[in-house]
Scaffold this motif. Structure first.
Motif, PDB file in Angstrom:
ATOM      1  N   ALA A  43       0.824  -1.216   0.000  1.00 45.03           N
ATOM      2  CA  ALA A  43       0.000   0.000   0.000  1.00 45.03           C
ATOM      3  C   ALA A  43       0.858   1.266   0.000  1.00 45.03           C
ATOM      4  N   ILE A  44       1.913   1.307   0.818  1.00 45.92           N
ATOM      5  CA  ILE A  44       2.776   2.491   0.870  1.00 45.92           C
ATOM      6  C   ILE A  44       3.504   2.664  -0.469  1.00 45.92           C
ATOM      7  N   ALA A  53      13.871  -0.319  -3.460  1.00 45.82           N
ATOM      8  CA  ALA A  53      15.037   0.175  -2.698  1.00 45.82           C
ATOM      9  C   ALA A  53      14.616   1.248  -1.685  1.00 45.82           C
ATOM     10  N   GLU A  54      13.701   2.144  -2.107  1.00 45.34           N
ATOM     11  CA  GLU A  54      13.222   3.205  -1.192  1.00 45.34           C
ATOM     12  C   GLU A  54      12.441   2.610  -0.029  1.00 45.34           C
ATOM     13  N   GLY A  59      12.134   0.457   5.710  1.00 50.18           N
ATOM     14  CA  GLY A  59      12.069  -0.657   6.659  1.00 50.18           C
ATOM     15  C   GLY A  59      13.299  -0.731   7.551  1.00 50.18           C
ATOM     16  N   SER A  60      14.496  -0.600   6.937  1.00 49.08           N
ATOM     17  CA  SER A  60      15.730  -0.875   7.688  1.00 49.08           C
ATOM     18  C   SER A  60      16.224   0.306   8.520  1.00 49.08           C
ATOM     19  N   ILE A  61      15.773   1.532   8.210  1.00 47.93           N
ATOM     20  CA  ILE A  61      16.259   2.701   8.966  1.00 47.93           C
ATOM     21  C   ILE A  61      15.786   2.642  10.425  1.00 47.93           C
ATOM     22  N   LEU A  62      14.752   1.840  10.691  1.00 46.22           N
ATOM     23  CA  LEU A  62      14.290   1.615  12.074  1.00 46.22           C
ATOM     24  C   LEU A  62      15.433   1.056  12.922  1.00 46.22           C
ATOM     25  N   THR A  63      16.158   0.041  12.387  1.00 43.97           N
ATOM     26  CA  THR A  63      17.224  -0.587  13.181  1.00 43.97           C
ATOM     27  C   THR A  63      18.419   0.358  13.347  1.00 43.97           C
ATOM     28  N   ARG A 104       4.304  12.536   2.228  1.00 43.00           N
ATOM     29  CA  ARG A 104       3.873  12.510   0.822  1.00 43.00           C
ATOM     30  C   ARG A 104       4.978  11.925  -0.061  1.00 43.00           C
ATOM     31  N   GLY A 105       6.051  11.493   0.564  1.00 40.00           N
ATOM     32  CA  GLY A 105       7.169  10.905  -0.184  1.00 40.00           C
ATOM     33  C   GLY A 105       8.118  10.200   0.768  1.00 40.00           C
TER      34      GLY A 105
END
Length: 452
Positions: A43-44, A53-54, A59-63, A104-105
């Motif tokens: 959905a995102i 890749a974006e 997802g990974s910037i959380l860790t 929005r991005g």
């Protein structure tokens, strides 16, 4: 008189339970953040036109945020107190969710995800430490395990809500545990051990009295805590490199070792990609196995919480790691047979059974016990630096395992699960040789015994 004692005990337990409930809202938030990215991916990407890749970056910037949160968590909790650290983390998580909601991005998505990551990096240290420092010794293991139970529950709820809510609405629900936490902090006391450490003696006695009941004699416990802190404060302020001095090496090896074994047993790789694992084992769809996996985690983590103060930490860890070894080995065998084109009708059943045995075993001990022990084994003068190191190792391990899992599976599915099973077997040996039992002992008794 016995009736009065019962009422006093019940009154004090209520304050401890309320304080624990408020703190574990941070653990629920932790789970919500971790569980958010899986059900919202398509959905995102569709709504915001993101490349794979974006989205992977999102997802990974959380860790990455969590690792930075982990490095600073001990210092933050020592400087502004356990409640101050919880309050700061909640505000950062709310800010992060608002950024995700209005994005929005990719930029606002990533900023929001980073903020929530930093917040849960601090939560992952402060919540178990705060609970361990306020609870009586006979309840400490079970109540500290609620940290892991609420992480698992938060992730499961996010996963289920993600099937019925839009990704923006799901982001809005992420703020709710933080709001409950911020309101709850007005009604619970600060950690008495932290108050004593920073020299607030009047507040220390008031907080301890509130936690133990108004008519309870706290003089022995208060004297023990203060004697321990005075002895520790005669030592110089610890830096990260000071942890490798002889007197702290035992707790550091135990804390860091348990986190390495917890992560490199494969939990984050297996749980992040469980659906794809079932499909690659030969199932038509990974949905049934994934639902069974999600439903199993919460009740079995609850069983672990109940057993924590009955069976003790060491037996629970050894049974848990042995079961995780059996589960990984069985899953590895199913891929081995599939590669040889043997018993093809049985290999998907073996894979699902292996993964479910693994997650059940992990949930009963290896999920929660390392966090409980991390909160118990370090003296208060090194708790900040040591806790930061241990939580950083955990998040770094989580990132390495989740990042390498797909590469390992494409190299050899059989080899991947046999590799993880080897780590689970090594965990049993590590616990048997190195890890002490902490059940039924005060924090001060644990620290004294480890320095002998």
């Amino acid at each position: 008189n016995e009736k009065d004692d019962g009422r006093i005990k019940r009154g004090s337990i209520e304050v401890v339970l309320l304080s624990t409930f408020v703190a574990v809202c941070g653990s629920f938030e932790f789970g919500s953040c971790v569980g958010y990215s899986a059900p919202t991916q398509s959905a995102i990407r569709e709504d915001l036109n993101l490349s794979l890749a974006e989205y992977s970056m999102f997802g990974s910037i959380l860790t990455i945020g969590a690792m930075i949160g982990a490095i600073t968590s001990g210092r933050v909790a020592d400087f502004i107190g356990r409640k101050g650290a919880l309050r700061t983390s909640a505000c950062l998580c709310i800010t992060g969710w608002i950024a995700v909601y209005i994005s929005r991005g990719a930029l606002f998505l990533d900023i929001g995800r980073f903020f929530t990551g930093y917040g849960i990096g601090v939560f992952s240290y402060v919540v178990p430490v705060y609970i361990a420092e306020i609870t009586p010794k006979d309840l400490r293991g079970g109540l500290t395990t609620l940290n892991q139970l609420m992480i698992v529950t938060g992730a499961s709820v996010a996963f289920l809500l993600g099937t019925v809510l839009s990704w923006r609405s799901l982001a809005a629900t992420g703020t709710l545990p933080c709001i409950v936490l911020l309101l709850g902090l007005f009604f619970v006391p600060e950690s008495p051990r932290w108050l004593a450490k920073v020299g607030l003696h009047k507040e220390f006695k008031f907080a301890l009295q509130k936690l133990r009941g108004q008519n309870t004699d706290i003089s022995c416990e208060a004297a023990e805590i203060q004697d321990n802190i005075e002895a520790l404060q005669s030592l110089p302020e610890t830096k990260l490199f000071d942890l490798f001095q002889r007197q702290y090496m035992g707790p550091v090896i135990i804390g860091v070792g348990l986190m390495i074994f917890q992560q490199f047993g494969g939990i984050n790789g297996i749980s992040f990609y469980v659906s794809e694992t079932f499909v690659s084992a030969g199932m038509a769809s990974g949905k049934v196995g994934t639902i069974a996996y999600a439903c199993m985690q919460v009740p079995i983590t609850l069983v672990g919480a109940i057993l924590m103060d009955k069976s003790g930490r060491r037996p629970l860890l050894m049974v848990s790691a042995t079961g995780a070894f059996v589960g990984c080995f069985l899953t590895g065998c199913s891929f081995f047979l599939k590669d040889l084109h043997l018993f093809l009708e049985w290999t998907p059943i073996m894979a699902v059974a292996g993964v479910l045995i693994y997650i059940a075993s992990f949930s009963i001990g290896m999920g929660a016990v390392p966090w409980v022990m991390m909160s118990e084994i370090f003296p208060i003068n090194v708790k900040g630096a040591a806790g930061s190191l241990v939580v950083l190792v955990n998040w770094l391990g989580a990132w390495i395992v989740s990042y390498t899992f797909n590469f390992l599976m494409s190299w050899s599915s059989t080899g991947t699960f046999f590799f993880y099973s080897g780590f689970c077997a090594a965990t049993v040996l590590f616990v048997a040789k190195v890890v002490p039992e902490t059940k039924g002992r005060t924090l001060e008794e644990i620290h004294t015994s480890m320095n002998q």
